[in-house]
Write a protein that holds these residues in place. Structure first.
Motif, PDB file in Angstrom:
ATOM      1  N   PHE A  56     -26.834  10.790 -36.535  1.00  0.00           N
ATOM      2  CA  PHE A  56     -25.761  10.633 -35.691  1.00  0.00           C
ATOM      3  C   PHE A  56     -25.553  11.704 -35.042  1.00  0.00           C
ATOM      4  O   PHE A  56     -25.864  12.814 -35.579  1.00  0.00           O
ATOM      5  CB  PHE A  56     -24.390   9.856 -36.296  1.00  0.00           C
ATOM      6  N   GLU A  88     -20.876   6.634 -33.342  1.00  0.00           N
ATOM      7  CA  GLU A  88     -21.904   6.186 -32.500  1.00  0.00           C
ATOM      8  C   GLU A  88     -22.260   7.147 -31.309  1.00  0.00           C
ATOM      9  O   GLU A  88     -21.474   8.189 -31.154  1.00  0.00           O
ATOM     10  CB  GLU A  88     -21.566   4.783 -31.839  1.00  0.00           C
ATOM     11  N   PRO A  89     -23.449   7.285 -30.866  1.00  0.00           N
ATOM     12  CA  PRO A  89     -24.346   6.103 -30.864  1.00  0.00           C
ATOM     13  C   PRO A  89     -25.288   6.614 -32.066  1.00  0.00           C
ATOM     14  O   PRO A  89     -25.428   7.709 -32.771  1.00  0.00           O
ATOM     15  CB  PRO A  89     -25.206   6.310 -29.941  1.00  0.00           C
ATOM     16  N   LEU A  90     -26.123   5.628 -32.600  1.00  0.00           N
ATOM     17  CA  LEU A  90     -26.954   5.500 -33.924  1.00  0.00           C
ATOM     18  C   LEU A  90     -28.251   6.251 -33.208  1.00  0.00           C
ATOM     19  O   LEU A  90     -28.796   5.590 -32.081  1.00  0.00           O
ATOM     20  CB  LEU A  90     -27.257   4.327 -34.476  1.00  0.00           C
TER      21      LEU A  90
END
Length: 239
Positions: free
Chosen positions: A214, A225-227
């Motif tokens: 991350f 997020e985002p991944l």
């Protein structure tokens, strides 16, 4: 060797056991936003990787199509057919990332370089800490997920191609890694917080089989997020 360094290595199976092997291979299922951002969605979603412990060398197969595989060393990346025919090559590949930002697209050879650097670092860690020129020392502990994690500051010599010169490892009371921080120098020094979990033992050595990366904020906290990247590993074999 710093005591925390020694504790972490021992928790993962010990240096002597590590030294009894030459290679490791694993099946990877990968995802996350990075691959599409770089224009390489799907190329390495489902592949296998093989790394050499004693020199920085990595191969991914398949690489995009079933007929292609990659060959990475810090000084040269190649794409070849599964029969060994050379398709493309790039010497001094790290130089090709000059001026890159996170959103800068990659060529296939640049993807092969990044994937090689990343997986060699991940699969040799923490035993990589015992390599000549690698310096490590314990720094202040860190509170996260209701736990106190000890932290190790690691500095790599120029002879090792990795994400960034300075990186930070986090470990639990059991000595196993929980998190690995670095700045991706070839992508504009993008800061990442790389979480590892789901440890399994293979031939006497322990490897995390789940990896999630991350964005990392200036205060050290990870964004939910985002991944950026996900990596799930299975079929780990040492030879």
């Amino acid at each position: 060797m710093d005591k925390l360094t020694s504790d972490i290595i021992n928790a993962h199976g010990g240096l002597e056991r590590w030294k009894s092997f030459n290679t490791v291979s694993a099946h990877l299922v990968q995802g996350g936003a990075l691959w599409g951002l770089k224009g390489k969605a799907g190329v390495l979603d489902d592949t296998s990787v093989t790394i050499d412990f004693w020199r920085e060398a990595v191969s991914h197969a398949p690489f995009g199509s079933a007929s292609r595989k990659s060959s990475f060393t810090p000084d040269l990346v190649e794409l070849r057919t599964t029969e060994g025919e050379l398709l493309e090559s790039l010497a001094n590949p790290r130089d090709s990332f000059a001026g890159h930002k996170l959103e800068t697209p990659w060529s296939d050879l640049q993807l092969a370089y990044f994937a090689g650097v990343a997986m060699w670092t991940y699969l040799t860690m923490p035993f990589l800490l015992a390599e000549e020129g690698v310096q490590s020392r314990e720094v202040d502990s860190w509170e996260e997920k209701g736990e106190t994690w000890r932290r190790l500051r690691v500095e790599f010599p120029p002879s090792i191609a990795t994400h960034s010169t300075v990186q930070t490892l986090y470990c639990g009371r059991d000595g196993l890694l929980r998190r690995h921080d670095y700045d991706v120098e070839i992508a504009g020094n993008t800061p990442g917080a790389h979480y590892v979990s789901d440890y399994a033992e293979f031939q006497g050595l322990k490897f995390p089989t789940r990896r999630r990366i991350f964005p990392r904020q200036p205060d050290g906290q990870a964004l939910a997020e985002p991944l950026v990247v996900s990596i799930d590993l299975d079929s780990i074999v040492l030879t």
